[in-house]
Design an enzyme around this catalytic site. Structure first.
Site, PDB file in Angstrom:
ATOM      1  N   GLU A   1      -1.133   0.956   2.206  1.00 16.43           N
ATOM      2  CA  GLU A   1      -2.564   1.249   2.185  1.00 16.43           C
ATOM      3  C   GLU A   1      -2.835   2.645   1.641  1.00 16.43           C
ATOM      4  OE1 GLU A   1      -0.867   0.014   4.713  1.00 16.43           O
ATOM      5  OE2 GLU A   1      -1.643  -2.029   4.877  1.00 16.43           O
TER       6      GLU A   1
ATOM      7  N   HIS B   1      -5.607  -6.354  14.515  1.00 16.17           N
ATOM      8  CA  HIS B   1      -6.331  -7.326  13.695  1.00 16.17           C
ATOM      9  C   HIS B   1      -7.771  -7.536  14.167  1.00 16.17           C
ATOM     10  CE1 HIS B   1      -2.190  -8.261  12.625  1.00 16.17           C
ATOM     11  NE2 HIS B   1      -2.613  -9.017  11.638  1.00 16.17           N
TER      12      HIS B   1
END
Lengths: 329, 383
Positions: A62, A131
């Site tokens: 990322e 998540h």
């Protein structure tokens, strides 16, 4: 082209597609966004139609996704980065808050970073750790970033295009638990007539209590308003949409009529968006308030295991409970 | 924009790589000049024990996939195809060695006596890791890709400071094993772990299960050189092993772990294997990879080759296989029963362990939640 019923996921896809058709410098980049079309299929078909140079399956990093997007933007491109899940943004957090957010400022306005960072966020999907988080306040707290979130397919379609068109970096939060909820979207509407990106909207007019929410919680609040209506209570629901800048004029106007405000978000309570809304409404609407601003939020704990997430997350009952508390004053 | 910006795989990633192998896919033992000595002590009992763990690891996995399909688990990341890499490496560990897993190391967990039901609890969403890492020397699963490689390195730096390397005492000298995948090698934290381990000569083994796929992205989206060759750039040895060969994984891991225990520093092991299943039960690999590739790897099955080796060398009789089959069935049955009867967490349990001591604000929120939930109980009574 006429109005079409589409899901939020499909609306973001359609919005991205239109942005890419309109400007060949718009790129999509992220993990699994190309061949797979993203783990939520939001970028489905884009690589097939726009090619591997414009829809990039990146290495799994990322920090690298955001950092290279900075370089691409400096070279004139408009990258739309996908972070696969909310909790995975943090390896890229340094690039976002230290580099993306400050580049325009530190260059004395010479450099612009028209980057969009898309993040599916929020809970209630029964997932494992990392998540289901709602990290929007970290970004809204960072000057230089714009932070927006859509609650429905119509906004998803237009807001993602507005975000891509903006020359400021935008963190674009998508309510993943609502990805497959549908709304009518009419692509033929003149873009100039669409509500500005940084505006809130009164989603449901009402008289007794104002409930302000954003993203996944707007639907929850609309459901609560519907239940309250059965008991003769009229709730006005405001969808904040833009968290930075936080446009509260719509909320002030509402609170001056209702005298009561409940703010709802999934994110933990302390120093969340709700705290900022409460502070500013207190500053601006003090003499209109009939009750303290109520907050309905996640608790100040790490996001819990899936089996208890529904108790952690605000739901219809907790919203109504807060409405009752407000009305009890 | 017609330039070709896609990385071209270099020859070595596109062909069968040079790798350490002791058992062929057909179950034939092939000699190896260097690694034979590292498994010279392996007896027929050991082979049977290895095979047993391979079979049980696969059964834990298939049972969990079934439980997920039946709605009992939220998610399950399958280890199918990676049994040998996990069991072979795990069997090279000593009790005091410490393991830092990803979220797919169910075989290593099994070998470290972490009850498979504990893994089910995590993926059922009952908790986020309920085994004691200090007791099992098996850290909690880490879901953020690659983060645990730094934790392993730091733990190994602690081992150094405790003087628990290089003493020659097999009960004291300690190594640390970090598991991760091919996708993780792109994360900055993994490169940082390599740097730290190299600079500090930390007693850590980086055990990379290269299963060729990071969800939908093939290896060539992560690297242009074979992964084990990266170690050279960080100043320590790297070796590539047939990850579907349990004996070779044992041999290579034994050597690497012993180097660490002896104070000779880190090693990168690339176990060349294949993710036979989906990334997780949420994934659909038919969208991005070809069945022919799967068939190619099916011929290299890590469990079948050991069975072939055993049969070929008469290392086990039918009774052994029958007993193992029964044991496997019993384990599966216990997993099903205990998974379904896992106690639901109390809602107020989310306030436990946010800090060592609860803060006043959290106590207030917990009491508020309890009172709120009680108000529903009252309603039910009054109705």
């Amino acid at each position: 082209m006429s109005a079409e019923s589409m899901t939020i996921a499909k609306a973001v896809n359609a919005g991205l597609r239109r942005a890419m058709e309109g400007d060949d410098h718009v790129l999509v980049m992220g993990e699994d966004v190309g061949r797979l079309g993203g783990v939520f299929r939001v970028t489905d078909g884009l690589q097939k139609d726009f090619g591997e140079d414009r829809v990039i399956d990146t290495p799994l990093a990322e920090g690298g996704i955001i950092g290279t997007a900075v370089g691409l933007a400096l070279r004139g491109y408009r990258p739309v980065c996908e972070i696969q899940f909310d909790g995975f943004v943090f390896p890229g957090y340094d690039q976002i808050v230290s580099q993306v957010a400050k580049m325009h400022f530190r260059s004395g306005g010479r450099l612009r970073l028209p980057i969009v960072i898309r993040i599916p966020y929020g809970g209630s999907i029964g997932a494992v750790e990392h998540h289901s988080e709602s990290p929007e306040a970290y970004f809204a707290h960072t000057p230089g970033l714009k932070v927006v979130t859509c609650s429905n397919a119509l906004d998803a379609y237009w807001m993602v295009q507005q975000a891509v068109a903006l020359d400021d970096p935008v963190v674009f939060f998508e309510p993943k638990r609502r990805y497959y909820e549908k709304a009518e979207v009419d692509p033929a509407v003149d873009a100039a007539d669409v509500l500005a990106l940084e505006s809130a909207r009164v989603t449901l007019p009402g008289d007794d209590v104002t409930v302000a929410a954003y993203g996944p919680m707007v639907k929850t609040c609309l459901d609560a308003a519907s239940a309250a209506a059965d008991e003769g209570r009229s709730i006005e629901v405001v969808d904040l949409r833009s968290l930075s800048p936080l446009e509260l004029g719509t909320v002030y106007e509402s609170v001056r009529r209702t005298g009561r405000l409940v703010v709802v978000h999934e994110a933990q309570r302390t120093l969340g968006i709700g705290a900022e809304v409460a502070a500013r409404v207190t500053e601006e609407c003090f003499y209109s308030l009939e009750a303290p601003v109520q907050r309905v939020t996640g608790y100040d704990t790490p996001y819990p295991p899936a089996r208890v997430e529904e108790q952690y997350l605000p739901d219809l009952d907790r919203v109504l409970d807060a409405v009752d508390r407000s009305l009890a004053y | 924009m017609s330039v070709d910006t896609a990385a071209q795989p270099v020859a070595e990633t596109s062909h069968e790589p040079e790798l350490v192998q002791l058992l062929t896919p057909e179950g034939q033992r092939v000699p190896h000049e260097h690694y034979d000595s590292l498994v010279a002590d392996v007896t027929a009992d050991d082979i049977r024990a290895m095979y047993r763990e391979l079979v049980l690891a696969r059964r834990v996995d298939s049972e969990a996939v079934s439980l997920q399909r039946q709605g009992e688990l939220g998610l399950w990341p399958s280890l199918l195809g990676q049994e040998a890499a996990q069991i072979g490496s795990a069997r090279a560990l000593r009790p005091q060695d410490h393991v830092f897993p990803t979220y797919r190391e169910h075989g290593v967990a099994l070998h470290r006596d972490v009850d498979p039901v504990r893994l089910l609890a995590l993926f059922r969403g009952v908790d986020q890791g309920s085994w004691d890492p200090a007791q099992s020397h098996f850290h909690l699963y880490t879901i953020v890709i690659g983060a645990q490689t730094l934790h392993a390195t730091g733990y190994a730096m602690g081992v150094q400071r405790d003087g628990a390397i290089g003493t020659g005492d097999p009960g004291r000298d300690t190594a640390v094993m970090a598991y991760f995948g091919d996708g993780a090698t792109s994360q900055g934290s993994v490169s940082e772990a390599f740097i730290w381990a190299g600079v500090t000569n930390a007693p850590v083994v980086f055990f990379c299960q290269n299963n060729q796929w990071a969800i939908s992205e093939p290896l060539e989206r992560q690297t242009r050189v074979p992964l084990y060759k990266r170690a050279a750039g960080f100043g320590f040895p790297g070796v590539r092993v047939d990850g579907n060969d349990v004996l070779a994984c044992l041999a290579v891991s034994r050597e690497a772990l012993q180097r660490a225990r002896d104070g000779e520093g880190p090693t990168l092991v690339e176990a060349f294997t294949y993710r036979m299943g989906a990334h997780t039960t949420s994934d659909d690999p038919t969208r991005y990879r070809l069945n022919a590739e799967l068939e190619h790897w099916r011929l290299k099955d890590p469990v079948e080759r050991v069975k072939a080796y055993m049969v070929r060398n008469d290392l086990a009789d039918q009774a052994f296989f029958d007993e193992l089959s029964d044991e496997s069935d019993q384990l599966a049955e216990r997993m099903r029963a205990e998974c379904r009867s896992l106690p639901e967490p109390a809602p107020t349990s989310i306030f436990d362990h946010v800090y060592v001591e609860p803060t006043p604000g959290l106590v207030e929120q917990r009491d508020g939640m309890a009172a709120y939930l009680d108000s529903f109980a009252d309603e039910e009574v009054h109705q």
